[in-house]
Design an enzyme around this catalytic site. Structure first.
Site, short mmCIF file in Angstrom:
data_model
loop_
_atom_site.label_atom_id
_atom_site.label_comp_id
_atom_site.label_asym_id
_atom_site.label_seq_id
_atom_site.Cartn_x
_atom_site.Cartn_y
_atom_site.Cartn_z
N SER B 151 0.83 -1.19 0.00
CA SER B 151 0.00 0.00 0.00
C SER B 151 0.88 1.25 0.00
CB SER B 151 -0.94 -0.04 1.20
OG SER B 151 -1.96 0.90 1.07
N ASP B 318 -8.74 -6.40 -4.63
CA ASP B 318 -8.34 -5.06 -4.18
C ASP B 318 -8.87 -4.04 -5.18
OD1 ASP B 318 -7.10 -2.71 -3.43
OD2 ASP B 318 -5.08 -3.56 -3.31
N HIS B 351 -8.10 -5.05 -0.35
CA HIS B 351 -6.79 -4.40 -0.23
C HIS B 351 -6.01 -4.91 0.98
CE1 HIS B 351 -3.74 -1.36 -0.49
NE2 HIS B 351 -4.03 -0.89 0.69
#
Lengths: 194, 373
Positions: B151, B318, B351
């Protein structure tokens, strides 16, 4: 581990120190052999489980579809492109060959010969699409959507003005002659160049 | 709330050199809080920098001092684990602008001694990387075996490859992107507006006050948390099930389990995070666009990174940083001839998959770290 005979021929023919792309590299078996031989080998593979296995072995492999993603590589990105046992599964084999020879000046292409005598006999006697050692899947579920013979391939590259630098023909695991290849080769490996 | 968080003592170094920022401002000195694991080898060649995500911290493999919970990537980092601390010297630093000991909005103004609050300069992902590079200089580490992050941590890893490729052998980028999309910015703006609409925010000047903007921060976290999950994951976990009741209340209590879960997530977050830090770090992510300095050509950002071995991983569920963003990076890397690996893994957790139990990810990270050129 012993390499599949066509892969062993390719692995033996790629010079040390070159950078190559193995298109449809599966789980990275050929890449591993090439790396052992001092070749900077990378891969493109559509199946995520295969890609995961190859990366977990420390290889550089990108998940992608040869039909589309070869376009992402620049001209002459590699010394050799390799397409083993994959040509007959592509959407447009003629365009794939153009792409291979765009990203590299030379390419190894190997495929099962659909004109092998066993295939011819199966079709002649049984009237059915043959299921053989190298083409082991029934017609309705086969990934091989463009069956090709040694003569077809020679015609295709000849028509495109592509040079055949070298060719190897395998009957079982043994080499067979150029002249007899159309009938006797179960498997053909071509080294082609622009 | 905020005061308790800021009373925690973190291991840190203060570097007296100025840190120039993308905004044009300069921090006269910078404090960087970090944790390290394993031993730096004699050649100083086995260092792995782990970069944390937006609300993460340096406690990657040790107990969080505020919550008492295990490190956020304890299953990935440790002896015999994919990021093997028996082999690698693992460093994880709290990012610039955050609230776990590194210079940020809670840092006292040297002139007045009171927290800077909104007087802290706006920072970028590249600024975070500059601060990390200063920490490595301080530790005497010229070159990293690898930089790895998911991320926002992946954005830092990418920014490393653009800024100092010569200091890296390998970059592992998980569930990330080379730019923040309009949708990403939109979600962050919802969070920031929730914080700034909280009367307790007080223009960011709340550190020595009785109240901090916990309600706004909790709402920001609730909105963000939805983006970290997948619809299928939420449905599987909660469906439309009611929470501790048999019938709907026809009111605005948390009737549904998913409501009560989000409320809990939001509230728990305020114990371990600072509202102003949330504003600054989300802003840094919004400004992130690796291609921008190269006329929008992402390949330009990687022009000097040909010798860095890249490994990119995305997850099929995601939707915050979808596979298409990773593919965009892979295409740019291929166009410059960098050694890139990429795979989209299948995982149900959206995610957040990069933080959760996805065994294929463990194998990938271990393999990518061990790879020798």
């Amino acid at each position: 581990m012993t390499l599949r005979p066509d892969l062993a021929i390719i692995a033996g023919a790629v010079p040390t120190g070159t950078r190559v792309l193995d298109v449809g590299c599966g789980d990275g078996t050929l890449i591993a052999a090439l790396r052992d031989a001092g070749v900077d080998a990378r891969g493109l593979e559509i199946d995520p489980a295969n890609v995961t296995a190859a990366i977990a072995r420390g290889q550089s492999v990108v998940q992608g579809d040869a039909n589309r993603d070869l376009a992402d590589y620049p001209d002459d990105a590699f010394a050799y492109a390799i397409l083993s046992q994959t040509l007959q599964t592509t959407e447009r084999p003629d365009r794939i060959i153009d792409e291979l020879l765009r990203i590299a000046p030379r390419a190894f292409v190997s495929f099962p010969n659909f004109a092998h005598w066993r295939v011819r006999l199966a079709l002649l006697w049984n009237g059915r699409m043959p299921v053989t050692r190298l083409l082991p899947v029934a017609w309705y579920e086969t990934p091989n959507i463009h069956h090709v013979t040694v003569s077809d391939f020679r015609d295709l590259v000849g028509g495109k003005g592509i040079k055949v630098e070298q060719a190897w023909y395998l009957s079982g695991d043994k080499p067979t002659s150029d002249a007899a290849a159309s009938w006797r080769a179960e498997h053909a490996i071509f080294l082609i160049s622009r | 709330m905020a005061s308790l968080l800021h009373e925690i003592q973190h291991q840190s170094v203060t570097i007296g050199a100025p840190l120039p920022l993308d905004s044009g401002q300069t921090l006269p000195s910078v404090t960087i809080a970090y944790q390290s694991y394993g031993t730096l080898d004699a050649a100083r060649s086995n260092a792995v920098l782990v970069c944390h995500a937006l609300t993460g911290d340096q406690y990657v493999a040790s107990e969080h001092p505020a919550t008492g919970k295990p490190g956020w990537w304890a299953r990935m980092v440790g002896p015999g684990k994919p990021v093997d601390t028996d082999r690698y010297f693992v460093i994880c630093a709290n990012v610039l602008g955050s609230c776990m000991g590194t210079s940020g909005p809670a840092t006292p103004d040297p002139a007045t001694g009171t927290p800077l609050g909104m007087k802290f300069p706006v920072i970028t992902i590249a600024d975070m990387v500059r601060a990390q590079a200063m920490l490595l200089d301080h530790l005497g580490i010229d070159r990293l075996h690898a930089v790895i992050g998911g991320s926002m941590g992946g954005m830092q890893a990418l920014a490393w490859t653009a800024a100092c490729p010569e200091r890296l052998a390998s970059a592992i980028v998980i569930a990330s992107a080379a730019r923040h999309s309009a949708q990403n910015i939109a979600f962050h703006e919802v969070g920031r507006q929730a914080i700034m609409a909280d009367p307790d925010w007080q223009d960011g000047d709340y550190y020595d006050k009785f109240c901090a903007p916990a309600k706004g921060l909790a709402v920001a976290r609730m909105a963000a948390h939805i983006t970290y999950l997948s619809e299928a994951g939420l449905t599987e976990k909660f469906g439309r099930r009611l929470q501790a009741r048999d019938i709907k209340s026809f009111g605005f209590d948390a009737d549904f389990q998913v409501e009560s879960y989000l409320r809990h997530q939001g509230l728990a977050f305020t114990d371990r995070f600072d509202a102003n830090a949330y504003l600054y770090i989300t802003r840094a992510m919004d400004y992130f666009d690796l291609a921008e300095p190269h006329d929008g050509q992402l390949a330009g950002a990687f022009a000097r990174a040909k010798d860095v071995r890249f490994t990119l991983v995305s997850f099929d569920t995601d939707w915050l940083y979808p596979t298409s963003e990773s593919r965009r990076i892979v295409q740019a890397l291929q166009s410059v001839g960098a050694a890139a690996s990429f795979v989209e893994l299948s995982a149900p957790f959206g995610h957040d998959s990069f933080l959760l139990d996805v065994p294929a990810l463990d194998r990938l990270v271990a393999g990518a770290l061990k790879a020798e050129d």
